[in-house]
Design an enzyme around this catalytic site. Sequence first.
Site, PDB file in Angstrom:
ATOM      1  N   SER A   1       0.832  -1.199   0.000  1.00 48.72           N
ATOM      2  CA  SER A   1       0.000   0.000   0.000  1.00 48.72           C
ATOM      3  C   SER A   1       0.868   1.252   0.000  1.00 48.72           C
ATOM      4  CB  SER A   1      -0.865  -0.027   1.261  1.00 48.72           C
ATOM      5  OG  SER A   1      -1.502   1.202   1.450  1.00 48.72           O
TER       6      SER A   1
ATOM      7  N   LYS B   1       2.392  -3.928   6.717  1.00 47.77           N
ATOM      8  CA  LYS B   1       2.673  -4.060   5.283  1.00 47.77           C
ATOM      9  C   LYS B   1       4.163  -3.871   5.007  1.00 47.77           C
ATOM     10  CE  LYS B   1      -1.339  -4.899   3.502  1.00 47.77           C
ATOM     11  NZ  LYS B   1      -1.605  -6.108   2.711  1.00 47.77           N
TER      12      LYS B   1
ATOM     13  N   TYR C   1      -1.326  -0.911  10.736  1.00 47.34           N
ATOM     14  CA  TYR C   1      -1.625  -1.525   9.431  1.00 47.34           C
ATOM     15  C   TYR C   1      -0.468  -1.282   8.454  1.00 47.34           C
ATOM     16  CZ  TYR C   1      -3.411  -1.844   4.680  1.00 47.34           C
ATOM     17  OH  TYR C   1      -3.538  -2.123   3.336  1.00 47.34           O
TER      18      TYR C   1
END
Length: 345
Positions: A124, A152, A148
Amino acid sequence: MTVLITGGAGYIGSHCCVTFLEAGLDVVVLDSLVNSREESLKRVAAITGKSVSFEQGDIRDRSRIEQILKAYGVTSVVHFAGLKAVGESVARPLDYYETNFVGTHALLRAMEACGVHKLIFSSSATVYGEPKFLPLTEEHPTGPVNPYGRSKLMVEEMLRDVAASDPKWRFAILRYFNPVGAHDSGLIGENPLGVPNNLMPFITQVADGRRERLSVFGNDYDTKDGSGVRDYIHVVDLAEGHLKAYESLHALKSDKNCLTVNLGTGTGYSVLEMVRAFERASNRTIPYEIAPRRAGDVAECYADTRQAESALGWQAQKDLAAMCHDTWTWVCKNPRGYEEEGSSS
Ligand code: NAD
Ligand code: WQD
């Protein structure tokens, strides 16, 4: 050539299933259905006229993955399965590190045991954190600001280490900007459960009367009109980017066995521009009010797309009007998402 698509019942995964099946590849999906419905895969079959093998299971279950890799003769993996809600990751970091990081580790272990070495990973643009310059190139420093994003980035770093350890591994790390839109059939699309966190699903729920008005989080950013600017990309273009990455992994030279590539359009639109574009596409008025800035938001974020063009031969094709039009078609045909059997007809 069978491709394992983890998280294939989800929003981006289901569109990727269509693209891969239409390219003549065989697909098996592993999904726990924690954030999706099996109905999406029935719709994938309806669009493509091809069947999708489905295994309900968890990516943290290494032996289950090994069994699937062997049973289907899998040669490559596209790895979408994961948790993606930023706010939830702050409240439940262990769940995010476990699913996103530990789950990917289990997947890699299973692949290693079965001699499967090609993987495409859903990363992302959130790994960049606060932009120091724009557009964001892949060399921009990373600095995610929530669990989050850190989960990643941790996976990315694990993949780069594994790639460096042995040239037989081939990885494509794809950093998505803001995926929106739906397949133009209106049969598959984004199906958020509960109150949407993201802009586009919230706008659609205002357009169809489920919510009274949109809160625009801030109109005092240093942007074209003061509202936040993002690089929205049509989910079908994104799926096409995965097919290009799949083809590139097969052609990669062993001294360059890990690609990191932005998938965006390179163009930023503001929240207010998104509202106006959706009003045009839906022929509805989207009432909104200006609300305080949302914690953790950046003013502007859009991709440098040169690496995607040179390394994958890929460029987004669909414009903002198509993103809004296809989203609206999906919502109109499926007002309750996948909840109602046959609601698409
Ligand atoms: P999604 O929630 O629709 O899809 C994820 C799928 O993974 C779901 O079907 C869910 O049931 C499944 N899943 C979750 N945990 C699992 C587990 N432990 N085992 C097996 N399956 C599991 O989300 P999406 O928007 O399609 O995102 C796909 C991927 O792309 C995610 O990894 C996400 O982090 C990443 N991503 C998404 C966006 C976005 O804005 N949608 C942006 C950048 C990156
Ligand atoms: C877009 C713009 C908001 C909702 C998130 C994740 C990121 C990635 C994509 C997974 C911003 C504004 C939003 C609303 C608003 N996901 N907004 N009112 O924050 O760019 O990215 O999704 O990897 O990790 O952080 O997307 O759609 O939430 O917001 O004004 O009700 O819309 O402030 O400017 P974001 P978003």
